[in-house]
Motif scaffolding. Structure first.
Motif, mmCIF file in Angstrom:
data_model
loop_
_atom_site.group_PDB
_atom_site.id
_atom_site.type_symbol
_atom_site.label_atom_id
_atom_site.label_comp_id
_atom_site.label_asym_id
_atom_site.label_seq_id
_atom_site.Cartn_x
_atom_site.Cartn_y
_atom_site.Cartn_z
ATOM 1 N N UNK A 1 28.039 7.989 36.958
ATOM 2 C CA UNK A 1 26.712 9.266 36.380
ATOM 3 C C UNK A 1 25.837 9.956 36.107
ATOM 4 N N UNK A 2 25.228 9.748 35.348
ATOM 5 C CA UNK A 2 24.878 11.092 34.977
ATOM 6 C C UNK A 2 25.754 12.047 34.824
ATOM 7 N N UNK A 3 25.960 13.000 35.532
ATOM 8 C CA UNK A 3 27.549 14.436 35.701
ATOM 9 C C UNK A 3 28.514 13.628 34.687
ATOM 10 N N UNK A 4 28.970 12.391 35.082
ATOM 11 C CA UNK A 4 30.251 11.892 34.587
ATOM 12 C C UNK A 4 30.503 11.933 33.429
ATOM 13 N N UNK A 5 28.634 12.129 32.437
ATOM 14 C CA UNK A 5 28.824 12.057 30.370
ATOM 15 C C UNK A 5 28.145 13.836 30.589
ATOM 16 N N UNK A 6 27.734 14.974 31.979
ATOM 17 C CA UNK A 6 27.742 15.680 31.591
ATOM 18 C C UNK A 6 26.227 16.091 31.135
ATOM 19 N N UNK A 7 25.590 15.095 31.107
ATOM 20 C CA UNK A 7 24.038 15.657 32.286
ATOM 21 C C UNK A 7 23.740 15.552 33.511
ATOM 22 N N UNK A 8 24.322 17.274 33.809
ATOM 23 C CA UNK A 8 24.320 17.868 34.884
ATOM 24 C C UNK A 8 22.671 18.176 35.365
ATOM 25 N N UNK A 9 21.865 17.992 34.593
ATOM 26 C CA UNK A 9 20.505 18.484 34.913
ATOM 27 C C UNK A 9 19.421 17.260 35.224
ATOM 28 N N UNK A 10 20.177 15.817 34.558
ATOM 29 C CA UNK A 10 19.807 14.233 35.264
ATOM 30 C C UNK A 10 20.288 14.291 36.159
ATOM 31 N N UNK A 11 21.534 14.556 36.725
ATOM 32 C CA UNK A 11 22.418 14.346 37.617
ATOM 33 C C UNK A 11 21.568 14.531 39.407
ATOM 34 N N UNK A 12 21.463 16.167 38.943
ATOM 35 C CA UNK A 12 20.350 17.250 39.908
ATOM 36 C C UNK A 12 19.277 16.131 40.589
ATOM 37 N N UNK A 13 19.141 15.289 39.244
ATOM 38 C CA UNK A 13 17.028 14.752 39.285
ATOM 39 C C UNK A 13 17.530 13.986 40.354
ATOM 40 N N UNK A 14 18.358 12.899 39.774
ATOM 41 C CA UNK A 14 18.854 11.731 40.856
ATOM 42 C C UNK A 14 19.323 11.954 41.550
ATOM 43 N N UNK A 15 20.027 13.286 42.683
ATOM 44 C CA UNK A 15 20.731 13.533 43.407
ATOM 45 C C UNK A 15 19.381 13.750 44.159
ATOM 46 N N UNK A 16 19.024 14.544 43.544
ATOM 47 C CA UNK A 16 17.111 15.378 44.280
ATOM 48 C C UNK A 16 16.593 13.918 44.996
ATOM 49 N N UNK A 17 16.508 12.881 44.143
ATOM 50 C CA UNK A 17 15.285 11.942 44.565
ATOM 51 C C UNK A 17 16.141 11.164 45.804
ATOM 52 N N UNK A 18 17.676 11.078 45.517
ATOM 53 C CA UNK A 18 18.097 10.641 46.709
ATOM 54 C C UNK A 18 18.172 11.233 47.764
ATOM 55 N N UNK A 19 18.251 12.403 48.292
ATOM 56 C CA UNK A 19 17.420 13.124 49.213
ATOM 57 C C UNK A 19 16.611 13.108 49.697
ATOM 58 N N UNK A 20 15.113 13.207 49.074
ATOM 59 C CA UNK A 20 13.856 12.844 49.646
ATOM 60 C C UNK A 20 13.685 11.318 50.194
ATOM 61 N N UNK A 21 14.781 10.149 49.899
ATOM 62 C CA UNK A 21 14.821 8.800 49.886
ATOM 63 C C UNK A 21 15.722 9.305 51.525
ATOM 64 N N UNK A 22 17.017 10.305 52.061
ATOM 65 C CA UNK A 22 16.996 9.862 52.830
ATOM 66 C C UNK A 22 17.694 11.817 53.077
ATOM 67 N N UNK A 23 17.580 12.266 53.807
ATOM 68 C CA UNK A 23 17.695 13.443 53.913
ATOM 69 C C UNK A 23 18.982 13.581 55.048
ATOM 70 N N UNK A 24 19.311 12.562 55.149
ATOM 71 C CA UNK A 24 20.763 13.203 55.561
ATOM 72 C C UNK A 24 21.533 12.420 55.348
ATOM 73 N N UNK A 25 21.324 12.334 54.145
ATOM 74 C CA UNK A 25 22.580 11.671 53.209
ATOM 75 C C UNK A 25 23.974 13.179 52.510
ATOM 76 N N UNK A 26 25.166 13.281 53.004
ATOM 77 C CA UNK A 26 25.873 14.716 52.302
ATOM 78 C C UNK A 26 26.240 14.500 51.498
#
Length: 90
Positions: A1-26
């Motif tokens: 994941x992007x977090x693993x390489x220190x790209x926290x902003x990119x990771x936040x964008x990816x996780x936000x996209x995942x949440x848009x696809x599945x808002x129940x993804x804890x």
């Protein structure tokens, strides 16, 4: 994941996209909270940990990380409330 390489902003964008696809993804909320925490967005991290816990009340890592952030923000009582009853000691 992007977090693993220190790209926290990119990771936040990816996780936000995942949440848009599945808002129940804890896990998506939890991982976005971790990325926010790493960027110094403590309040944003707590919001995501709260949502993760709401979706999965037995998510021990979310309780633990929320406790860490609460402690960092000076809320020792809140941190203590998140730690003891949630940790499983072997």
């Amino acid at each position: 994941s992007k977090s693993c390489v220190g790209d926290y902003i990119g990771a936040i964008q990816d996780y936000s996209n995942a949440i848009q696809l599945n808002a129940a993804d804890a896990s998506a909320y939890y991982n976005r909270g971790v990325a926010k925490h790493n960027l110094g967005d403590q309040r944003g991290a707590i919001e995501d940990y709260n949502k993760s816990i709401q979706l999965n009340p037995s998510y021990a890592s979310a309780f633990y990380n929320r406790g860490v952030v609460k402690y960092n923000l000076g809320d020792q009582r809140g941190a203590i409330e998140d730690y003891p009853s949630r940790l499983v000691l072997c």
